[in-house]
Design a protein around this motif. Structure first.
Motif, PDB file in Angstrom:
ATOM      1  N   THR A 164       0.860  -1.195   0.000  1.00  0.00           N
ATOM      2  CA  THR A 164       0.000   0.000   0.000  1.00  0.00           C
ATOM      3  C   THR A 164       0.894   1.243   0.000  1.00  0.00           C
ATOM      4  N   GLY A 165       0.270   2.374  -0.228  1.00  0.00           N
ATOM      5  CA  GLY A 165       1.013   3.624  -0.114  1.00  0.00           C
ATOM      6  C   GLY A 165       1.543   3.826   1.301  1.00  0.00           C
ATOM      7  N   MET A 166       0.715   3.493   2.303  1.00  0.00           N
ATOM      8  CA  MET A 166       1.162   3.665   3.692  1.00  0.00           C
ATOM      9  C   MET A 166       2.330   2.749   4.043  1.00  0.00           C
ATOM     10  N   PHE A 169      -1.705  14.043   4.085  1.00  0.00           N
ATOM     11  CA  PHE A 169      -2.655  12.942   4.065  1.00  0.00           C
ATOM     12  C   PHE A 169      -2.864  12.478   5.517  1.00  0.00           C
ATOM     13  N   THR A 177      -0.784   9.606   7.058  1.00  0.00           N
ATOM     14  CA  THR A 177       0.639   9.936   7.203  1.00  0.00           C
ATOM     15  C   THR A 177       0.825  10.798   8.449  1.00  0.00           C
ATOM     16  N   ASN A 191      -3.373  16.743   0.237  1.00  0.00           N
ATOM     17  CA  ASN A 191      -4.721  16.204   0.248  1.00  0.00           C
ATOM     18  C   ASN A 191      -5.270  16.454   1.654  1.00  0.00           C
ATOM     19  N   ASP A 235       6.119  13.131  -1.425  1.00  0.00           N
ATOM     20  CA  ASP A 235       4.973  12.272  -1.768  1.00  0.00           C
ATOM     21  C   ASP A 235       4.298  12.888  -3.000  1.00  0.00           C
ATOM     22  N   THR A 276       1.887  11.578  -4.855  1.00  0.00           N
ATOM     23  CA  THR A 276       0.632  10.893  -5.173  1.00  0.00           C
ATOM     24  C   THR A 276      -0.385  11.790  -5.868  1.00  0.00           C
ATOM     25  N   ILE A 277      -0.596  12.994  -5.361  1.00  0.00           N
ATOM     26  CA  ILE A 277      -1.689  13.807  -5.894  1.00  0.00           C
ATOM     27  C   ILE A 277      -1.330  14.387  -7.270  1.00  0.00           C
ATOM     28  N   ALA A 306       1.512   6.626  -4.002  1.00  0.00           N
ATOM     29  CA  ALA A 306       0.479   5.654  -3.638  1.00  0.00           C
ATOM     30  C   ALA A 306      -0.095   5.173  -4.972  1.00  0.00           C
ATOM     31  N   THR A 314      -2.207   3.048  -5.597  1.00  0.00           N
ATOM     32  CA  THR A 314      -3.652   2.901  -5.456  1.00  0.00           C
ATOM     33  C   THR A 314      -4.411   4.006  -6.183  1.00  0.00           C
ATOM     34  N   LYS A 315      -3.829   5.182  -6.232  1.00  0.00           N
ATOM     35  CA  LYS A 315      -4.526   6.362  -6.729  1.00  0.00           C
ATOM     36  C   LYS A 315      -4.347   6.479  -8.245  1.00  0.00           C
ATOM     37  N   LEU A 345      -4.530  -2.013  -4.392  1.00  0.00           N
ATOM     38  CA  LEU A 345      -3.719  -1.160  -3.514  1.00  0.00           C
ATOM     39  C   LEU A 345      -2.241  -1.349  -3.843  1.00  0.00           C
ATOM     40  N   GLY A 346      -1.464  -0.309  -3.640  1.00  0.00           N
ATOM     41  CA  GLY A 346      -0.019  -0.439  -3.824  1.00  0.00           C
ATOM     42  C   GLY A 346       0.675   0.872  -3.522  1.00  0.00           C
TER      43      GLY A 346
HETATM   44  C1  LIG Z   1      -3.750   7.527  -0.385  1.00  0.00           C
HETATM   45  C2  LIG Z   1      -2.496   8.222  -0.056  1.00  0.00           C
HETATM   46  C3  LIG Z   1      -1.464   7.562   0.612  1.00  0.00           C
HETATM   47  C4  LIG Z   1      -1.594   6.145   1.091  1.00  0.00           C
HETATM   48  O1  LIG Z   1      -1.847   5.220   0.068  1.00  0.00           O
HETATM   49  P1  LIG Z   1      -2.632   3.845   0.412  1.00  0.00           P
HETATM   50  O2  LIG Z   1      -2.380   3.008  -0.806  1.00  0.00           O
HETATM   51  O3  LIG Z   1      -4.064   4.185   0.601  1.00  0.00           O
HETATM   52  O4  LIG Z   1      -2.014   3.266   1.632  1.00  0.00           O
HETATM   53  C5  LIG Z   1      -0.298   8.272   0.873  1.00  0.00           C
HETATM   54  N1  LIG Z   1      -0.156   9.552   0.501  1.00  0.00           N
HETATM   55  C6  LIG Z   1      -1.137  10.228  -0.142  1.00  0.00           C
HETATM   56  C7  LIG Z   1      -0.915  11.644  -0.530  1.00  0.00           C
HETATM   57  C8  LIG Z   1      -2.339   9.593  -0.446  1.00  0.00           C
HETATM   58  O5  LIG Z   1      -3.305  10.267  -1.067  1.00  0.00           O
END
Ligand SMILES: *Cc1c(COP(=O)(O)O)cnc(C)c1O
Length: 413
Positions: free
Chosen positions: A87-89, A113, A116, A159, A184, A186-187, A206, A208-209, A218-219
């Motif tokens: 997962t991202g976490m 997030f 986090t 986020n 990070d 992700t966004i 992440a 997942t997003k 998930l990843g």
């Molecule tokens: C969702 C998210 C994570 C964690 O990812 P997961 O796959 O849900 O564990 C970490 N950082 C940001 C900015 C996220 O949006």
């Protein structure tokens, strides 16, 4: 396809697997489900264990389907190498397990997030000080520095309130002081922004997003950009110094975080994420265009109290977003005027779905203070700028007009 030649973003992802021979000419890297890998010569197995030759040994430390995804992410981020997690976490937590020690100090953006943020609270309880700063100002990071500071952690677009860290200046500061700079991404996703450009040492995604993009797996990942000098990092154990210095960071993360804590990405999930990544650029273009249209419509409506979207010229970091990002992405949030109940509003939406995820193909909405930020309590929420009526929108790939009409009719009703 010759890797020496630079192709565009999507071409590179589509043809990444073919950089190496794939079984039977399969156009997708196959899903390898084996946990263990057998060797005819036991010495070969020993060599793989000792890192003297490449190879797989046990599924928790590496898998061919996952490796193919790691190489794809490395190309997306223009990095040196990537390590994937369940997962991202798990990827964020790996930083703590793999790179930090007691006596270290961490500086983190206060705009984070939620999970986090919660993780850093845990780290503090375990005895490692974490300073939360307003990362939109490099001065706040600089003031928090101590001789024990090992890591500065920021998100590109935070986020859910969309604050943007002072990415370039913090990168320059970290470089000057020899501090690990973790971003990070992700966004924004590597399609909109490569944190390597602002000097990031490690990039988190992440998966997942936006990268997986369909809300079906998930990843998470950590990419070493190759910019950080690991020989100057005091927390690398002697045993990982048998590798070339550029590999020290990920070698220790692979062992101390992935192997010892076990947050390995499964091969089926890796396959879903890799297939999703093929259309990432197309999805994000559509999401960004729709988000811009929606943010504009909402900010022109008197029933809306505030709209947070980096594409709006009223956004405090609009200039940074414009200079660094290819587009402004699919995340926005807004507050309704007093007297309009946010639950009633959400229940009037016909297309947008109340659900907790981002970067899905479908548009998702969530009342932030009552869900993902509920556990945090009102005081901490106020400090992070989270109003009780804040609604987060993750814009999907629906037709733009349909989305605008949905958010409009819910206001009119
Ligand atoms: C969702 C998210 C994570 C964690 O990812 P997961 O796959 O849900 O564990 C970490 N950082 C940001 C900015 C996220 O949006």
């Amino acid at each position: 396809m010759n890797d020496q030649k630079k192709f565009g973003f999507t071409t590179t992802i589509l043809h990444s697997d073919r950089q190496k021979p794939i079984e039977h000419g399969s156009l997708h890297k196959p899903i390898h489900t084996a946990v263990a890998y057998g060797y005819r010569d036991a010495r070969e197995l020993a060599d793989v264990f000792q890192g003297k030759r490449p190879g797989y040994r046990y599924g928790r430390q590496g898998n061919p389907t996952v490796s193919a995804l790691e190489e794809k992410i490395t190309r997306m981020e223009d990095g040196l190498a990537t390590l994937c997690f369940s997962t991202g976490m798990a990827a964020v937590g790996a930083l703590v397990q793999g790179l930090l020690r007691s006596g270290d100090h961490v500086i983190s953006s206060a705009y984070l997030f939620g999970n986090t943020n919660s993780l850093w609270q845990t780290v503090q309880l375990q005895g490692m000080p974490v300073s939360f700063v307003d990362a939109t100002k490099v001065e706040a990071v600089e003031q928090a520095l101590t001789p024990a500071t090992r890591m500065v952690f920021v998100e590109t677009i935070a986020n859910p309130r969309t604050q943007i860290a002072d990415l370039e200046k913090i990168g320059a500061l970290c470089h000057e002081r020899g501090i690990l700079y973790v971003v990070d991404n992700t966004i924004t996703s590597p399609y909109l922004f490569r944190p390597k450009k602002v000097g990031a040492s490690i990039v988190i995604n992440a998966l997942t997003k936006s990268i997986g993009g369909h809300g079906n797996a998930l990843g998470g990942s950590l990419t070493d950009t190759g910019l950080f000098d690991w020989t100057a990092y005091p927390n690398i154990a002697e045993t990982y110094k048998r590798f070339a210095p550029a590999q020290w960071g990920l070698a220790q993360l692979r062992a101390k975080a992935l192997r010892d804590f076990g947050g390995a990405l499964g091969p089926e999930a890796a396959h879903h994420l890799a297939v999703g990544a093929e259309t990432m650029a197309l999805r994000i273009e559509r999401e960004s265009a729709s988000a811009m249209a929606l943010a504009t419509m909402l900010s022109d409506d008197e029933r809306v109290a505030a709209v947070y979207y980096p594409g709006l010229s009223s956004h405090p970091q609009h200039a940074i977003a414009t200079s660094l990002f290819r587009a402004y992405g699919g995340l926005l949030s807004f507050e309704l005027k007093e007297g309009i109940d946010c639950f009633d509003y959400l229940n009037r939406l016909r297309l947008a779905i109340p659900a907790s995820n981002l970067g899905d193909t479908r548009t998702l909405v969530i009342p932030v203070a009552h869900t993902i930020y509920h556990e945090m309590g009102p005081a901490r929420r106020a400090k992070m700028g989270i109003a009780e009526s804040l609604i987060r929108v993750s814009v999907g790939i629906e037709d733009t007009d349909d989305l605008l009409e949905d958010f409009r009719q819910a206001l009119d009703a």
